[in-house]
Every structure is written in structure tokens, then in C-alpha cells.
Design an enzyme around this catalytic site. Structure first.
Site, PDB file in Angstrom:
ATOM      1  N   ASN A 189      36.937  43.511  24.042  1.00 46.29           N
ATOM      2  CA  ASN A 189      37.113  42.251  24.967  1.00 46.29           C
ATOM      3  C   ASN A 189      36.726  41.118  23.490  1.00 46.29           C
ATOM      4  O   ASN A 189      36.058  41.250  22.670  1.00 46.29           O
ATOM      5  CB  ASN A 189      35.746  42.303  25.686  1.00 46.29           C
ATOM      6  N   GLN A 242      36.588  35.371  25.475  1.00 53.58           N
ATOM      7  CA  GLN A 242      35.620  34.412  25.503  1.00 53.58           C
ATOM      8  C   GLN A 242      35.182  33.862  24.316  1.00 53.58           C
ATOM      9  O   GLN A 242      35.210  34.459  23.283  1.00 53.58           O
ATOM     10  CB  GLN A 242      34.446  35.076  26.169  1.00 53.58           C
ATOM     11  N   ASN A 285      35.551  30.528  28.796  1.00 51.89           N
ATOM     12  CA  ASN A 285      36.860  31.723  28.894  1.00 51.89           C
ATOM     13  C   ASN A 285      38.200  31.017  28.259  1.00 51.89           C
ATOM     14  O   ASN A 285      37.917  29.867  27.959  1.00 51.89           O
ATOM     15  CB  ASN A 285      37.100  31.889  30.443  1.00 51.89           C
ATOM     16  N   CYS A 300      28.227  36.892  29.850  1.00 52.55           N
ATOM     17  CA  CYS A 300      29.408  37.551  29.255  1.00 52.55           C
ATOM     18  C   CYS A 300      28.633  38.845  28.505  1.00 52.55           C
ATOM     19  O   CYS A 300      28.211  38.425  27.438  1.00 52.55           O
ATOM     20  CB  CYS A 300      30.121  36.637  28.231  1.00 52.55           C
ATOM     21  N   ASN A 322      29.710  41.755  26.803  1.00 56.31           N
ATOM     22  CA  ASN A 322      30.246  42.056  25.657  1.00 56.31           C
ATOM     23  C   ASN A 322      30.294  40.916  24.488  1.00 56.31           C
ATOM     24  O   ASN A 322      29.630  41.318  23.439  1.00 56.31           O
ATOM     25  CB  ASN A 322      31.815  42.269  25.879  1.00 56.31           C
ATOM     26  N   GLU A 364      39.788  39.308  34.716  1.00 59.20           N
ATOM     27  CA  GLU A 364      39.055  38.319  34.353  1.00 59.20           C
ATOM     28  C   GLU A 364      39.140  37.246  34.887  1.00 59.20           C
ATOM     29  O   GLU A 364      40.159  36.494  34.662  1.00 59.20           O
ATOM     30  CB  GLU A 364      38.428  38.508  32.896  1.00 59.20           C
ATOM     31  N   ARG A 365      38.310  36.342  35.514  1.00 61.24           N
ATOM     32  CA  ARG A 365      38.496  35.028  36.020  1.00 61.24           C
ATOM     33  C   ARG A 365      38.639  34.346  34.570  1.00 61.24           C
ATOM     34  O   ARG A 365      37.812  34.400  33.654  1.00 61.24           O
ATOM     35  CB  ARG A 365      37.003  34.697  36.540  1.00 61.24           C
ATOM     36  N   CYS A 377      34.887  44.454  30.259  1.00 60.40           N
ATOM     37  CA  CYS A 377      34.318  43.241  30.849  1.00 60.40           C
ATOM     38  C   CYS A 377      32.998  43.958  31.345  1.00 60.40           C
ATOM     39  O   CYS A 377      32.838  44.535  31.899  1.00 60.40           O
ATOM     40  CB  CYS A 377      34.792  42.752  32.073  1.00 60.40           C
ATOM     41  N   GLY A 378      31.821  43.282  30.387  1.00 65.24           N
ATOM     42  CA  GLY A 378      30.629  44.007  30.448  1.00 65.24           C
ATOM     43  C   GLY A 378      29.813  43.598  31.714  1.00 65.24           C
ATOM     44  O   GLY A 378      29.145  44.424  32.243  1.00 65.24           O
TER      45      GLY A 378
HETATM   46  N1  LIG Z   1      35.598  35.814  32.768  1.00 63.59           N
HETATM   47  C1  LIG Z   1      33.977  36.147  32.994  1.00 63.59           C
HETATM   48  C2  LIG Z   1      33.298  36.039  31.930  1.00 63.59           C
HETATM   49  C3  LIG Z   1      33.495  36.771  30.911  1.00 63.59           C
HETATM   50  C4  LIG Z   1      33.127  38.275  31.190  1.00 63.59           C
HETATM   51  C5  LIG Z   1      33.037  39.165  29.948  1.00 63.59           C
HETATM   52  N2  LIG Z   1      34.250  39.638  29.534  1.00 63.59           N
HETATM   53  C6  LIG Z   1      31.894  39.901  30.061  1.00 63.59           C
HETATM   54  O1  LIG Z   1      32.015  40.888  29.040  1.00 63.59           O
HETATM   55  O2  LIG Z   1      30.842  40.011  30.729  1.00 63.59           O
HETATM   56  C7  LIG Z   1      33.912  35.195  34.319  1.00 63.59           C
HETATM   57  O3  LIG Z   1      34.540  33.921  34.116  1.00 63.59           O
HETATM   58  O4  LIG Z   1      32.942  35.272  34.914  1.00 63.59           O
END
Ligand SMILES: N[C@@H](CCC[C@H](N)C(=O)O)C(=O)O
Length: 293
Positions: free
Chosen positions: A15, A47, A67, A76, A78, A215-216, A224-225
Site C-alpha cells: 500500500n 495515501q 487519498n 488508514c 497500513n 479503495e475509495r 488496505c488495512g
Molecule cells: N481509501 C480509504 C483510506 C485508506 C485505507 C488504507 N489503504 C488502509 O490501509 O486502511 C478510504 O478512503 O477510506
């Protein structure tokens, strides 16, 4: 133009993360800077984790998350591991408390280099996800893609880890599904007024599942953690697994424990790649070190 803020290009199981040092500054990383950094192949990221001075007593830092499309995210996982690794290397400190939009997160770097983050408590109420209409049982909502009489994906579980997640359960290999095609359709579906992170999950054992996420605000990522946490708690609450699972994402495995006190603990690695300096307003940057060995 002074490139006056330091950054580290890192990753959490692939990520892609930029950790931006905004301590001692009153400004923020702008959405324009995020989009400019992402447009450069050398600094392309999923991110940005912007480390700011603390805003509430009892926390070490306020962390703002952007993002790659410039939108703000609430959580987030990760990226938080990358922040811990960077600050631990700088200070020798191993335990941290951060404030994020999603709430207060505690995190620790272990002797073996792995990092655990308390991602807080999951939220399952339809208004907490949020959803645009009431669903009493968010373990399975009415949403599908593909032909009405033979949907390709359907009946996802939804959960919030501070950010919205939908998890579609499949029997086969998660890579067999055209997530680059279905992901943006579902991310922007009107059922999700704040958009959503879209995952496909295959349960492989009572303590294991594989996951792939669109991912959003960032698209297809290698990990995506927060999605791993959302999938783990959804698997447990639908009786598919226990409360302690290994979630294997394309970048590797994450250990997820949904504790009896309702907190979700995610444990995994982080990796430094290179460091530089950048302009938080424009995204102009220059490298200061070579890449990781
Ligand atoms: N794209 C997600 C935010 C980031 C998530 C991230 N990659 C993770 O590791 O949790 C969102 O917009 O919610």
C-alpha cells in the site's frame, strides 16, 4: 520555491504511502499537492499520512489522511504502521497515541519490527457506515452487480472502521473478479453517500481469508488495512470465521484480532523506500536519499 517539508516514501504491504512531516507548521497538505505527487511516477501513492502537532492532550500527533485523488480519509491502517515506523526510527520511542478523524489510535512497534495498531471499534449501524437508506441487518445488504438473474457480486456485508467498507463474499479466487471494472461502479454507488472501499473476500479457513480491495479515492491497491479489519469483523459476525484471523491481501498477510472489548488490533510490517522534501501547497518535490537497499 522552498521545498520546506520533509517526507518519506514508504509502503505497508505494498500500500503506497507518503509520510509527510507537517510538525511545527500551521498549513496542511493540499489536495492539489496530493494529486500532483500522485501524478509523478516516482511519488505515486495511495495515501498521504500527514503528521501534525498534537491537538488534544494525551496524544503524540494529529494525523491527517489524504487519498491519491485528494479526498480526505478517516482511517488508514497500513499508513499508520508507516507513521509508527518512521517516528520510532527518529525518536527511539516504540508506543504512540495518535488522533485521527476516526478517533484516538494506539500503536506499538514490536522488537521483531512488526507494528500493531488498535484501529478502534467497528461500527455496523446503517447510519454509521453510512448508507443512504435503512438496512436493519448490515451483515448482508441488497446490492449487486451483473445480470439481475445471475449477479456477479451480491449481498455484501458493510462495516465502518471510521471509513466505509463493503465486503463481497466469494467462493472462488478473489483475483477471478473484474474489480477494476466493478470497483468504481460500487465505490460511487448512491447507496454510499460518502462513497466506499469495495473488497472481495474468500474465506479459506476458520482463521483465514484472502482479500482484494478497490479503495475509495485510490483505486486498486496491494493492501488496505482498514478493509482487512472490516472484512475480519464481518467474517466473524456472519459466522464465517472466528475473531482472530490472518487476512492475506495481494501484498502479504495481516494479523487481525477483534478483541472481546470490541477493539480491532491489526499487526503487520512497514517499509521505508526513500526520503525527500516537498512543497505542501504545490506538491513540487526533490529526493534527498536513494531508495531502500
Ligand atoms: N481509501 C480509504 C483510506 C485508506 C485505507 C488504507 N489503504 C488502509 O490501509 O486502511 C478510504 O478512503 O477510506
Amino acid at each position: 520555491m522552498a521545498l520546506e517539508a520533509a517526507f518519506a516514501k514508504m509502503n505497508g504491504l505494498g500500500n503506497a504511502i507518503i509520510v509527510a512531516d507537517m510538525r511545527g507548521r500551521a498549513d496542511r497538505v493540499s489536495p492539489e499537492a496530493a494529486r500532483a505527487l500522485n501524478a509523478d511516477p516516482a511519488t505515486r501513492f495511495d495515501q498521504i499520512m500527514a503528521i501534525h502537532d498534537p491537538r488534544v492532550a494525551g496524544t503524540h500527533n494529529y494525523i491527517e489522511i489524504l487519498n491519491s485523488d485528494g479526498s480526505q480519509a478517516q482511517a488508514c491502517g497500513n499508513g499508520t504502521r508507516c507513521v509508527v515506523q518512521a517516528l520510532a526510527a527518529e525518536t527511539g520511542q516504540k508506543v504512540f497515541t495518535f488522533q485521527t478523524v476516526a478517533g484516538i489510535l494506539n500503536a506499538e512497534e514490536h522488537e521483531d519490527g512488526l507494528i500493531s495498531v488498535d484501529m478502534g471499534k467497528p461500527r455496523f449501524g446503517w447510519q454509521d457506515i453510512p448508507l443512504a437508506e435503512e438496512f436493519r441487518d448490515t451483515r448482508m445488504i441488497e446490492l449487486q452487480v451483473g445480470p439481475i438473474d445471475a449477479p456477479v457480486l451480491h449481498s455484501p456485508s458493510v462495516a465502518s472502521m471510521g471509513n466505509p467498507h463493503a465486503i463481497f463474499w466469494v467462493e472462488g479466487d478473489v483475483s477471478d473478479y473484474d474489480l477494476p471494472r466493478f470497483g468504481p461502479l460500487l465505490e460511487n454507488h448512491p447507496i454510499f453517500p460518502e462513497r466506499a472501499n469495495i473488497s472481495i473476500a474468500q474465506v479459506t479457513a476458520d482463521d483465514a481469508l484472502t482479500l482484494r480491495t478497490w479503495e475509495r479515492g485510490a483505486g486498486l491497491t496491494r493492501a488496505c488495512g482498514s478493509a482487512a479489519c472490516a472484512a475480519a469483523v464481518s467474517a466473524a459476525r456472519t459466522g464465517r470465521t472466528g475473531r482472530h484471523v490472518t487476512v492475506t491481501v495481494p501484498g502479504g498477510p495481516l494479523d487481525i484480532l477483534w478483541r472481546e472489548d470490541d477493539h480491532v488490533i491489526m499487526t503487520g510490517p512497514a517499509e521505508w523506500e526513500f526520503s525527500g522534501r516537498f512543497d505542501p501547497a504545490s506538491g513540487a518535490w526533490e529526493r534527498e536519499t536513494e531508495g531502500a537497499a
